[in-house]
Design a protein around this motif. Structure first.
Motif, PDB file in Angstrom:
ATOM      1  N   ALA A  36     109.639 -21.699   6.575  1.00 39.26           N
ATOM      2  CA  ALA A  36     108.521 -20.376   6.332  1.00 39.26           C
ATOM      3  C   ALA A  36     109.086 -19.441   6.143  1.00 39.26           C
ATOM      4  O   ALA A  36     109.567 -17.912   6.517  1.00 39.26           O
ATOM      5  CB  ALA A  36     109.137 -20.474   8.191  1.00 39.26           C
ATOM      6  N   GLY A  37     107.944 -18.453   5.515  1.00 39.93           N
ATOM      7  CA  GLY A  37     108.120 -17.688   4.788  1.00 39.93           C
ATOM      8  C   GLY A  37     109.112 -17.972   4.021  1.00 39.93           C
ATOM      9  O   GLY A  37     109.246 -18.277   3.336  1.00 39.93           O
ATOM     10  N   GLU A  38     109.243 -16.418   2.760  1.00 42.22           N
ATOM     11  CA  GLU A  38     110.478 -16.701   1.599  1.00 42.22           C
ATOM     12  C   GLU A  38     111.114 -16.638   2.122  1.00 42.22           C
ATOM     13  O   GLU A  38     112.624 -17.136   0.833  1.00 42.22           O
ATOM     14  CB  GLU A  38     110.030 -15.060   1.082  1.00 42.22           C
ATOM     15  N   HIS A  39     111.991 -16.011   3.396  1.00 41.02           N
ATOM     16  CA  HIS A  39     113.535 -16.195   3.748  1.00 41.02           C
ATOM     17  C   HIS A  39     113.814 -17.433   4.929  1.00 41.02           C
ATOM     18  O   HIS A  39     115.449 -16.394   5.672  1.00 41.02           O
ATOM     19  CB  HIS A  39     113.987 -14.567   3.802  1.00 41.02           C
ATOM     20  N   GLN A  40     113.012 -18.575   5.407  1.00 37.83           N
ATOM     21  CA  GLN A  40     113.576 -18.347   6.044  1.00 37.83           C
ATOM     22  C   GLN A  40     113.209 -20.297   6.177  1.00 37.83           C
ATOM     23  O   GLN A  40     111.986 -20.503   5.588  1.00 37.83           O
ATOM     24  CB  GLN A  40     112.560 -18.489   7.833  1.00 37.83           C
ATOM     25  N   LEU A  41     113.781 -21.309   6.795  1.00 39.60           N
ATOM     26  CA  LEU A  41     113.914 -22.541   6.330  1.00 39.60           C
ATOM     27  C   LEU A  41     114.043 -22.687   7.897  1.00 39.60           C
ATOM     28  O   LEU A  41     115.125 -22.793   8.717  1.00 39.60           O
ATOM     29  CB  LEU A  41     115.295 -23.464   5.243  1.00 39.60           C
ATOM     30  N   ILE A  42     113.143 -24.151   8.098  1.00 38.88           N
ATOM     31  CA  ILE A  42     113.301 -24.644   9.518  1.00 38.88           C
ATOM     32  C   ILE A  42     113.961 -26.879   9.234  1.00 38.88           C
ATOM     33  O   ILE A  42     112.739 -26.681   8.937  1.00 38.88           O
ATOM     34  CB  ILE A  42     112.213 -24.441  10.228  1.00 38.88           C
ATOM     35  N   ILE A  43     115.280 -25.832   9.430  1.00 44.15           N
ATOM     36  CA  ILE A  43     115.244 -27.756   9.610  1.00 44.15           C
ATOM     37  C   ILE A  43     114.557 -28.531  10.972  1.00 44.15           C
ATOM     38  O   ILE A  43     115.666 -27.918  11.683  1.00 44.15           O
ATOM     39  CB  ILE A  43     116.884 -27.900   9.649  1.00 44.15           C
ATOM     40  N   HIS A  44     114.105 -29.968  10.177  1.00 43.22           N
ATOM     41  CA  HIS A  44     113.356 -30.138  12.119  1.00 43.22           C
ATOM     42  C   HIS A  44     114.026 -32.039  12.140  1.00 43.22           C
ATOM     43  O   HIS A  44     113.583 -32.174  13.070  1.00 43.22           O
ATOM     44  CB  HIS A  44     111.580 -30.562  11.738  1.00 43.22           C
ATOM     45  N   HIS A  45     114.601 -32.601  11.156  1.00 41.16           N
ATOM     46  CA  HIS A  45     114.971 -34.082  11.624  1.00 41.16           C
ATOM     47  C   HIS A  45     115.618 -34.384  10.172  1.00 41.16           C
ATOM     48  O   HIS A  45     116.082 -34.102   8.693  1.00 41.16           O
ATOM     49  CB  HIS A  45     113.843 -34.749  10.721  1.00 41.16           C
ATOM     50  N   THR A  46     116.847 -35.470  10.786  1.00 44.52           N
ATOM     51  CA  THR A  46     117.962 -35.626  10.074  1.00 44.52           C
ATOM     52  C   THR A  46     117.840 -37.189  10.290  1.00 44.52           C
ATOM     53  O   THR A  46     117.959 -37.262  11.393  1.00 44.52           O
ATOM     54  CB  THR A  46     119.364 -34.595  10.527  1.00 44.52           C
ATOM     55  N   GLY A  47     117.628 -38.107   9.644  1.00 46.64           N
ATOM     56  CA  GLY A  47     117.943 -39.313   9.701  1.00 46.64           C
ATOM     57  C   GLY A  47     118.930 -40.264   8.429  1.00 46.64           C
ATOM     58  O   GLY A  47     119.112 -40.099   7.102  1.00 46.64           O
ATOM     59  N   VAL A  48     120.195 -40.749   9.224  1.00 46.22           N
ATOM     60  CA  VAL A  48     120.897 -41.216   8.513  1.00 46.22           C
ATOM     61  C   VAL A  48     120.832 -42.822   8.820  1.00 46.22           C
ATOM     62  O   VAL A  48     121.138 -43.396   9.706  1.00 46.22           O
ATOM     63  CB  VAL A  48     122.114 -40.512   9.019  1.00 46.22           C
ATOM     64  N   PRO A  49     120.331 -43.621   7.804  1.00 43.98           N
ATOM     65  CA  PRO A  49     120.741 -45.014   8.126  1.00 43.98           C
ATOM     66  C   PRO A  49     121.730 -45.998   8.384  1.00 43.98           C
ATOM     67  O   PRO A  49     123.088 -45.089   7.998  1.00 43.98           O
ATOM     68  CB  PRO A  49     119.843 -45.947   7.263  1.00 43.98           C
ATOM     69  N   ASP A  50     121.820 -46.806   8.785  1.00 40.39           N
ATOM     70  CA  ASP A  50     123.324 -47.632   9.273  1.00 40.39           C
ATOM     71  C   ASP A  50     123.723 -47.822   8.412  1.00 40.39           C
ATOM     72  O   ASP A  50     125.579 -48.086   8.467  1.00 40.39           O
ATOM     73  CB  ASP A  50     122.877 -48.635   9.798  1.00 40.39           C
ATOM     74  N   ALA A  51     123.853 -47.791   6.734  1.00 35.67           N
ATOM     75  CA  ALA A  51     124.205 -48.082   5.495  1.00 35.67           C
ATOM     76  C   ALA A  51     125.560 -46.569   5.063  1.00 35.67           C
ATOM     77  O   ALA A  51     126.278 -46.874   4.346  1.00 35.67           O
ATOM     78  CB  ALA A  51     123.516 -48.240   4.358  1.00 35.67           C
ATOM     79  N   PHE A  52     124.745 -45.622   6.029  1.00 37.77           N
ATOM     80  CA  PHE A  52     125.822 -44.255   5.511  1.00 37.77           C
ATOM     81  C   PHE A  52     126.317 -44.167   6.043  1.00 37.77           C
ATOM     82  O   PHE A  52     126.739 -43.144   6.753  1.00 37.77           O
ATOM     83  CB  PHE A  52     124.729 -43.237   5.070  1.00 37.77           C
ATOM     84  N   ARG A  53     126.727 -45.245   7.885  1.00 40.68           N
ATOM     85  CA  ARG A  53     127.001 -43.899   9.217  1.00 40.68           C
ATOM     86  C   ARG A  53     128.441 -44.177   8.676  1.00 40.68           C
ATOM     87  O   ARG A  53     129.369 -44.412   8.142  1.00 40.68           O
ATOM     88  CB  ARG A  53     126.784 -45.509  10.108  1.00 40.68           C
ATOM     89  N   GLY A  54     129.126 -43.230   9.531  1.00 40.86           N
ATOM     90  CA  GLY A  54     130.485 -42.961   9.488  1.00 40.86           C
ATOM     91  C   GLY A  54     131.137 -42.011   8.218  1.00 40.86           C
ATOM     92  O   GLY A  54     132.652 -41.949   8.160  1.00 40.86           O
ATOM     93  N   GLN A  55     130.267 -42.112   7.105  1.00 41.45           N
ATOM     94  CA  GLN A  55     130.113 -41.180   5.889  1.00 41.45           C
ATOM     95  C   GLN A  55     130.686 -39.761   5.691  1.00 41.45           C
ATOM     96  O   GLN A  55     130.677 -39.395   4.903  1.00 41.45           O
ATOM     97  CB  GLN A  55     129.663 -41.945   5.232  1.00 41.45           C
ATOM     98  N   GLY A  56     129.851 -39.118   7.097  1.00 40.75           N
ATOM     99  CA  GLY A  56     129.458 -37.708   7.128  1.00 40.75           C
ATOM    100  C   GLY A  56     128.902 -37.677   6.439  1.00 40.75           C
ATOM    101  O   GLY A  56     127.964 -36.215   5.629  1.00 40.75           O
TER     102      GLY A  56
END
Length: 98
Positions: A36-56
């Motif tokens: 959003a412009g030069e100085h802002q980042l909007i995080i709208h989704h984080t998706g982690v499949p089961d293959a990565f679960r529990g690994q941080g």
């Protein structure tokens, strides 16, 4: 058992982008964002499949965004519930929280 989690890759296309980790089996964990412009980042989704679960892996994705925001003088708006929870757990990230 996981030997080592792959590196985080940053992909950007115009104002949209994502941080992604691709596992050896092709599974992708991602955190998507919009600039959003030069100085802002909007995080709208984080998706982690089961293959990565529990690994941080999800936490690693948000941490990378925080590091990049600091380096680039940007602020983050964590609309994603997971990212917002990470910001609540890490008050030391307040310098990049919008």
């Amino acid at each position: 058992m996981q030997d080592e989690v792959p590196e985080i890759r940053l992909e950007e296309h115009g104002s949209k982008g994502r941080y992604v980790i691709v596992g050896p089996n092709g599974a992708e964990a991602e955190m998507t964002f919009t600039r959003a412009g030069e100085h802002q980042l909007i995080i709208h989704h984080t998706g982690v499949p089961d293959a990565f679960r529990g690994q941080g892996v999800g936490a690693r994705l948000v941490t990378r965004a925080v590091e990049d925001a600091r380096a680039g003088g940007r602020k983050i708006v964590p609309l994603c519930p997971f990212a917002a929870a990470q910001f609540r757990r890490h008050p030391e990230w307040g310098d990049v929280l919008a």
